[in-house]
Scaffold this active site. Structure first.
Site: not given
Ligand code: SAH
Length: 348
Positions: A88, A101, A108, A112, A115, A192, A215-217, A291, A334
């Site tokens: 997508e 994007c 993947c 995470c 995701c 990213s 992506s720190l989170h 999301n 994603c």
């Molecule tokens: N693998 C890479 C790029 C893909 S995701 C990464 O981890 O950075 C792009 C961004 O969206 C990342 O920061 C990921 O953590 C975030 N992301 C994925 N699913 C999400 C969701 N359901 N809600 C909010 N952010 C999300």
């Protein structure tokens, strides 16, 4: 069958000469491919030559099978690949340009927790040509050309971990920035990563000074590991030092993504640790509203608290903003749309 879009201009020149065609054909084909033309549409080539190419190379490496348009104008495309896999990509329209994007892998393997892309694991890597073909196609159908692109910015923030497909992503970035084709500037490209430290260090030496986003989170290692398994391999400190190295090598400040999960990473403890770690670094923090994905049960922090979180970061001396929501009504996050589509088809 092979993918012609995978070839660099140099590779194409070699192919053209091995097929006994005139050298100028290489540039012509390269431009056609980057404009989103199929081989079968290259009527400036002889029928015999086109047929020769079509006997070895895919005419349509990526094909749009579904397009959704959000109330806010965001478009989401589902592409079918030649082996039947689905990827997508999202197209967002902003005041300063249009951002595409894109995905770098089918699925993947980073796992995470929040995701949707990782739920089914990794299926396969995308090739450079498949990634390029999605850009060429979206640019074309939105009325763009090589001279005046409809796609002005690219973010590698779709499904997949770009640095888990390192060589293909680097090859794609070189194709994308080729002056003979779409000619993207690295300033208009963001990548990213979930924080694959060795690749972050290697990438700093590639001469591709794009906007590096991490992506720190969660700034606390043990807590981050609960959301992101990769945190068990690389610590936040190692990530930060790889970011510092990136800044030294490229002069580009880096960006952190921080998706707020209610009661998990929106605490004062996280806030204070973020400020402590990032205060004197040349970086920006992008606060993202989670999301929600049904499968994992994680809840989003409410909007008011998200803005308050960003505000406190700013007061603590950081540069931080809350990211605009795009396409929430069309499963903008994603991997969400691909998953729904595969489910509807009865494959999940
Ligand atoms: N693998 C890479 C790029 C893909 S995701 C990464 O981890 O950075 C792009 C961004 O969206 C990342 O920061 C990921 O953590 C975030 N992301 C994925 N699913 C999400 C969701 N359901 N809600 C909010 N952010 C999300």
């Amino acid at each position: 069958m092979k993918i012609l879009q995978d070839l660099t201009l140099e590779n194409l020149k070699e192919l053209i000469s091995s097929l006994g065609e005139k050298p100028f054909r290489a540039g012509q084909i390269f431009r056609s491919l980057q404009s989103g033309r199929k081989i079968s549409e290259m009527t400036d080539l002889s029928t015999a030559f086109r047929e020769k190419l079509l006997s070895e190379y895919e005419d349509e490496p990526v094909k749009i099978i579904k397009k959704l348009v959000s109330k806010d104008g965001t478009e989401k495309y589902l592409f079918a690949l030649c082996d039947g896999n689905i990827i997508e990509c999202v197209f967002m329209k902003n005041a300063y340009g249009n951002t595409q994007c894109l995905s770098t892998q089918v699925g993947c393997r980073m796992g995470c927790k929040f995701c949707a892309s990782g739920i089914g694991g990794l299926v396969r890597n995308l090739t450079p040509g498949e990634m390029l073909a999605t850009v060429a196609e979206v640019n074309k159908i939105n009325g763009g050309t090589l001279q005046k692109r409809a796609v002005t910015n690219i973010v590698l923030m779709g499904s997949g971990e770009p640095f888990d497909n390192y060589d293909n992503v680097v090859a794609f970035l070189k194709l994308l920035s080729d002056k003979n084709g779409l000619n993207f500037s690295m300033r208009n490209i963001s990548l990213s990563t979930c924080g694959l430290v060795p690749e972050m260090i290697k990438f700093a030496n590639e001469g591709l000074p794009l906007n590096l986003t991490v992506s720190l989170h969660n700034p606390i290692n043990s807590e981050r590991a609960k959301l992101m398994p990769i945190a068990k391999a690389y610590s936040v400190e190692e990530i930060l030092s790889a970011c510092d190295n990136y800044f030294e090598k490229t002069g580009r400040r880096f960006i952190f993504e921080y998706s707020l999960v209610k009661g998990v990473n929106d605490t004062d403890e996280c806030l204070n640790e973020l400020i402590r770690l990032l205060k004197h670094r040349p970086c920006h923090v992008n606060i993202i509203r989670l999301n929600e994905v049904k499968e994992n049960g994680l809840k989003a922090t409410d909007d008011k608290s998200a803005y308050r979180f960003a505000d406190k970061l700013t007061k603590g001396g950081l540069s931080a903003t809350v990211r605009r929501l795009f396409g929430a009504d069309i499963e903008g996050a994603c991997g969400q749309l691909r998953r729904t589509y595969i489910k509807e088809e009865g494959n999940l």
